[in-house]
Write a protein that holds these residues in place. Structure first.
Motif, mmCIF file in Angstrom:
data_model
loop_
_atom_site.group_PDB
_atom_site.id
_atom_site.type_symbol
_atom_site.label_atom_id
_atom_site.label_comp_id
_atom_site.label_asym_id
_atom_site.label_seq_id
_atom_site.Cartn_x
_atom_site.Cartn_y
_atom_site.Cartn_z
ATOM 1 N N PRO A 189 0.807 -1.226 0.000
ATOM 2 C CA PRO A 189 0.000 0.000 0.000
ATOM 3 C C PRO A 189 0.841 1.277 0.000
ATOM 4 C CG PRO A 189 -0.106 -1.099 2.131
ATOM 5 C CD PRO A 189 0.560 -2.039 1.198
ATOM 6 N N GLU A 190 2.020 1.209 0.630
ATOM 7 C CA GLU A 190 2.889 2.390 0.667
ATOM 8 C C GLU A 190 3.387 2.733 -0.747
ATOM 9 O OE1 GLU A 190 2.201 3.619 3.698
ATOM 10 O OE2 GLU A 190 4.301 3.903 4.266
ATOM 11 N N VAL A 191 3.830 1.693 -1.475
ATOM 12 C CA VAL A 191 4.308 1.925 -2.841
ATOM 13 C C VAL A 191 3.159 2.396 -3.728
ATOM 14 C CG1 VAL A 191 5.293 0.804 -4.876
ATOM 15 C CG2 VAL A 191 6.193 0.273 -2.593
ATOM 16 N N GLY A 192 1.972 1.803 -3.557
ATOM 17 C CA GLY A 192 0.825 2.217 -4.345
ATOM 18 C C GLY A 192 0.464 3.681 -4.113
ATOM 19 N N LEU A 193 0.442 4.104 -2.856
ATOM 20 C CA LEU A 193 0.139 5.510 -2.553
ATOM 21 C C LEU A 193 1.207 6.435 -3.128
ATOM 22 C CD1 LEU A 193 -1.027 5.186 1.174
ATOM 23 C CD2 LEU A 193 -2.452 5.829 -0.773
ATOM 24 N N ALA A 194 2.477 6.020 -3.029
ATOM 25 C CA ALA A 194 3.558 6.851 -3.568
ATOM 26 C C ALA A 194 3.422 7.005 -5.086
ATOM 27 C CB ALA A 194 4.910 6.237 -3.214
ATOM 28 N N LEU A 195 3.020 5.929 -5.769
ATOM 29 C CA LEU A 195 2.834 6.011 -7.222
ATOM 30 C C LEU A 195 1.675 6.955 -7.570
ATOM 31 C CD1 LEU A 195 3.371 2.292 -8.323
ATOM 32 C CD2 LEU A 195 4.865 4.263 -8.779
ATOM 33 N N VAL A 196 0.590 6.867 -6.830
ATOM 34 C CA VAL A 196 -0.546 7.768 -7.076
ATOM 35 C C VAL A 196 -0.111 9.228 -6.880
ATOM 36 C CG1 VAL A 196 -2.812 8.481 -6.226
ATOM 37 C CG2 VAL A 196 -2.275 6.053 -6.476
ATOM 38 N N ALA A 197 0.650 9.470 -5.820
ATOM 39 C CA ALA A 197 1.135 10.832 -5.572
ATOM 40 C C ALA A 197 2.051 11.296 -6.698
ATOM 41 C CB ALA A 197 1.872 10.881 -4.232
ATOM 42 N N ALA A 198 2.942 10.407 -7.168
ATOM 43 C CA ALA A 198 3.859 10.772 -8.254
ATOM 44 C C ALA A 198 3.091 11.089 -9.529
ATOM 45 C CB ALA A 198 4.844 9.626 -8.499
ATOM 46 N N LEU A 199 2.060 10.310 -9.820
ATOM 47 C CA LEU A 199 1.240 10.581 -11.008
ATOM 48 C C LEU A 199 0.525 11.925 -10.898
ATOM 49 C CD1 LEU A 199 -0.323 7.047 -11.670
ATOM 50 C CD2 LEU A 199 1.379 8.248 -13.074
ATOM 51 N N ALA A 200 0.021 12.230 -9.717
ATOM 52 C CA ALA A 200 -0.682 13.505 -9.521
ATOM 53 C C ALA A 200 0.275 14.683 -9.711
ATOM 54 C CB ALA A 200 -1.316 13.549 -8.131
ATOM 55 N N VAL A 201 1.485 14.575 -9.150
ATOM 56 C CA VAL A 201 2.465 15.663 -9.298
ATOM 57 C C VAL A 201 2.893 15.799 -10.761
ATOM 58 C CG1 VAL A 201 4.781 16.435 -8.654
ATOM 59 C CG2 VAL A 201 3.277 15.457 -6.918
ATOM 60 N N ALA A 202 3.094 14.666 -11.427
ATOM 61 C CA ALA A 202 3.488 14.713 -12.843
ATOM 62 C C ALA A 202 2.391 15.358 -13.692
ATOM 63 C CB ALA A 202 3.788 13.297 -13.342
ATOM 64 N N ALA A 203 1.134 14.997 -13.422
ATOM 65 C CA ALA A 203 0.019 15.604 -14.159
ATOM 66 C C ALA A 203 -0.057 17.102 -13.873
ATOM 67 C CB ALA A 203 -1.287 14.911 -13.772
ATOM 68 N N ALA A 204 0.169 17.484 -12.632
ATOM 69 C CA ALA A 204 0.156 18.905 -12.287
ATOM 70 C C ALA A 204 1.267 19.652 -13.021
ATOM 71 C CB ALA A 204 0.319 19.060 -10.769
ATOM 72 N N TRP A 205 2.464 19.037 -13.055
ATOM 73 C CA TRP A 205 3.601 19.665 -13.764
ATOM 74 C C TRP A 205 3.275 19.823 -15.247
ATOM 75 C CZ3 TRP A 205 6.490 17.037 -17.567
ATOM 76 C CH2 TRP A 205 7.614 17.732 -18.040
ATOM 77 N N TRP A 206 2.707 18.805 -15.871
ATOM 78 C CA TRP A 206 2.383 18.863 -17.305
ATOM 79 C C TRP A 206 1.335 19.939 -17.580
ATOM 80 C CZ3 TRP A 206 -2.234 17.821 -19.930
ATOM 81 C CH2 TRP A 206 -2.113 17.756 -21.320
ATOM 82 N N ARG A 207 0.293 20.003 -16.737
ATOM 83 C CA ARG A 207 -0.783 20.970 -16.953
ATOM 84 C C ARG A 207 -0.313 22.399 -16.681
ATOM 85 N NH1 ARG A 207 -4.725 23.206 -19.588
ATOM 86 N NH2 ARG A 207 -6.024 24.529 -18.253
#
Length: 521
Positions: A496-514
């Motif tokens: 669950p820790e790795v899964g949450l970290a991946l979700v957070a990384a995707l959100a930050v990456a999407a924010a950076w792209w937008r």
């Protein structure tokens, strides 16, 4: 009505409309917390002997008394149920008024909107009066709501009304403190810092008084809540002290307001250096310079609070070691040793509080963009990509640092190994997910960043109230905090820790792209 107050009603309605979401969320959370505490305490301590034993155990711990205040009547169910609410949660009531008054006085002056409003037929004192009236209205509504919640949970009606009145009183005092500090500085951030410092000193004075010199508790409104004895032998006359203090603060603020220019403060602004520091060479250095003072204050707060929490774990763990309370603690912290379950429960609460630092950093960036400062920074060699990544680093790394400090302080306070550190750091991926959502909102539109607070409130509501309401598992799973392994009471789980970290990384990456492609401002 005096011409100086002309238009107060119109501004009051406008302020309430602007704050309708913030007010609703704040009132809902505080009322739900009171209702949950009142409803849960009765079944936990069904007999008078059990209540007396629990209250005496709380009074025997200096750390608990410093944090919550003493229980004067150990046989009172109301006093036991409202132990944390009487003093500790009253601080949040005071801050609600500070936020409202600061937002509609100094922030409006700093942004220039107060000058525009003042150019109309609105009276000179109308903005100040509207801000105070909104805080008064919010405090009264909150007092009524918590009184009704206590009565509905089975507590005596008389004590419930007096307890609600004490929260109304502390809200009025908070409004007075904010209004007075708004006259001192021309910076909204300094006003927030000064008001927070005053509230902190009043709370510390109460803690020292409750531990050593009792007369000190009578000098602070946070001590009056305990001395009111709302549930046993009420001192109703104490409620008048809240009104007198609030009226005095407001009167002093009005007098000072008429001795300064619009937009200015009694403390003169210091001119900045002619040349910027070489350390401010890029966006990363600038963002960390902006967050440095706040992070320092949060670090001290996390260390103090973590140390206090750690010191009360042994004593409160023994107090809660009954058949009824064990089930509640295990539901929050896992099925291992009771003290370990309590460590996880405290770490999860601390993580929610520390998340506020990251969201505040994001909303501050949104404010800089709204006021045109971000545009000035981007006019230099600083790129949008680097600016957003700098903001993300401050929010994510800053909260991780605070979790580490809180965990270490809890371990030191408890006096044992690194379990508390692991419990605190295990919360980091969940915190990152919430901050990733806030950054994503900012990346679409600066004004949407404030919805990050709504995301946090939703997560807290699902975590604290969802289980009690027996909501489906998939609904509870919407909160990232729900997936954190309950270490140290249960085995640590990486998945669950790795899964949450991946979700957070995707959100930050999407924010950076937008963020790279949208309009600024």
């Amino acid at each position: 009505m005096s011409t100086r107050l002309r238009g107060t009603g119109l501004l009051l309605r406008f302020a309430v409309r602007r704050d309708r979401v913030l007010l609703a969320a704040w009132l809902l959370v505080l009322t739900a917390t009171v209702a949950a505490s009142a409803a849960a305490t009765g079944p936990l301590y069904a007999t008078t002997a059990e209540r007396v034993a629990a209250a005496e155990a709380l009074n025997a711990s200096p750390a608990i008394v410093a944090l919550y205040g003493p229980i004067l009547d150990t046989s009172s169910l109301g006093e036991l149920a409202m132990t944390k609410m009487t003093v500790l949660y009253a601080v949040f009531v005071a801050f609600l008024s500070v936020v409202l008054v600061r937002r509609h006085t100094r922030v409006e002056e700093e942004s220039g909107r107060a000058e525009v409003v003042g150019a109309t037929a609105v009276g000179a004192d109308a903005p100040m009066a509207a801000a105070v009236l909104e805080a008064v209205l919010a405090s009264v509504v909150l007092g009524v709501l918590v009184a009704v919640a206590d009565v509905a949970a089975g507590l005596p009606a008389g004590g419930s009304v007096l307890f609600g009145a004490s929260w109304t009183g502390i809200g009025l005092v908070g409004a007075g403190i904010a209004l007075l500090t708004a006259q001192v500085s021309s910076s909204a951030r300094t006003v927030g810092f000064l008001a927070s410092a005053v509230i902190g000193v009043l709370y510390l004075l109460r803690a020292v008084g409750d531990l050593t010199a009792g007369w000190l508790s009578w000098l602070t409104p946070f001590g009056w809540g305990t001395q009111l004895s709302a549930w046993s032998a009420p001192r109703v006359w104490l409620l008048a002290l809240y009104l007198l203090l609030a009226a005095g603060l407001v009167a002093a603020a009005v007098a000072l307001r008429r001795r300064r220019d619009l937009g200015a403060g009694l403390l003169p602004d210091r001119p900045g250096p002619a040349e910027g520091s070489p350390r401010l060479r890029d966006g990363l250095a600038l963002v960390w310079r902006q967050q440095g003072t706040a992070l320092g204050g949060w670090t001290v707060g996390a260390a103090v609070l973590g140390g206090l929490m750690g010191s009360i774990v042994p004593s409160i763990g023994d107090m809660l070691d009954t058949e009824a309370t064990r089930g509640v603690v295990e539901a929050m912290g896992g099925v291992g040793e009771l003290q370990d379950a309590l460590v996880f429960a405290l770490a999860s609460v601390g993580a929610v509080v520390i998340t506020c630092f990251g969201i505040a950093a994001v909303t501050r960036a949104a404010g800089d963009e709204h006021d045109g400062r971000t545009e000035a920074v981007l006019a230099t060699a600083t790129s949008r990509s680097s600016l957003l990544l700098a903001l993300a680093s401050a929010a994510l790394a800053g909260t991780t640092w605070l979790l580490l400090v809180s965990g270490v302080a809890t371990a030191v306070g408890r006096g044992d190994g690194v379990a508390a550190v692991g419990a605190a750091l295990a919360q980091a991926p969940a915190v990152w997910v919430v901050l990733g959502a806030a950054l994503l909102l900012l990346s679409f539109r600066s004004r949407w960043a404030v919805a990050g607070w709504a995301v946090l409130v939703l997560c807290v509501t699902l975590g604290q109230v969802g289980a009690a309401l027996d909501l489906p598992g998939w609904v509870l799973g919407l909160s990232p905090y729900h997936h954190v392994p309950k270490y140290p009471s249960e085995a640590f789980a990486w998945r669950p820790e790795v899964g949450l970290a991946l979700v957070a990384a995707l959100a930050v990456a999407a924010a950076w792209w937008r963020y790279r492609s949208r309009d600024i401002g």
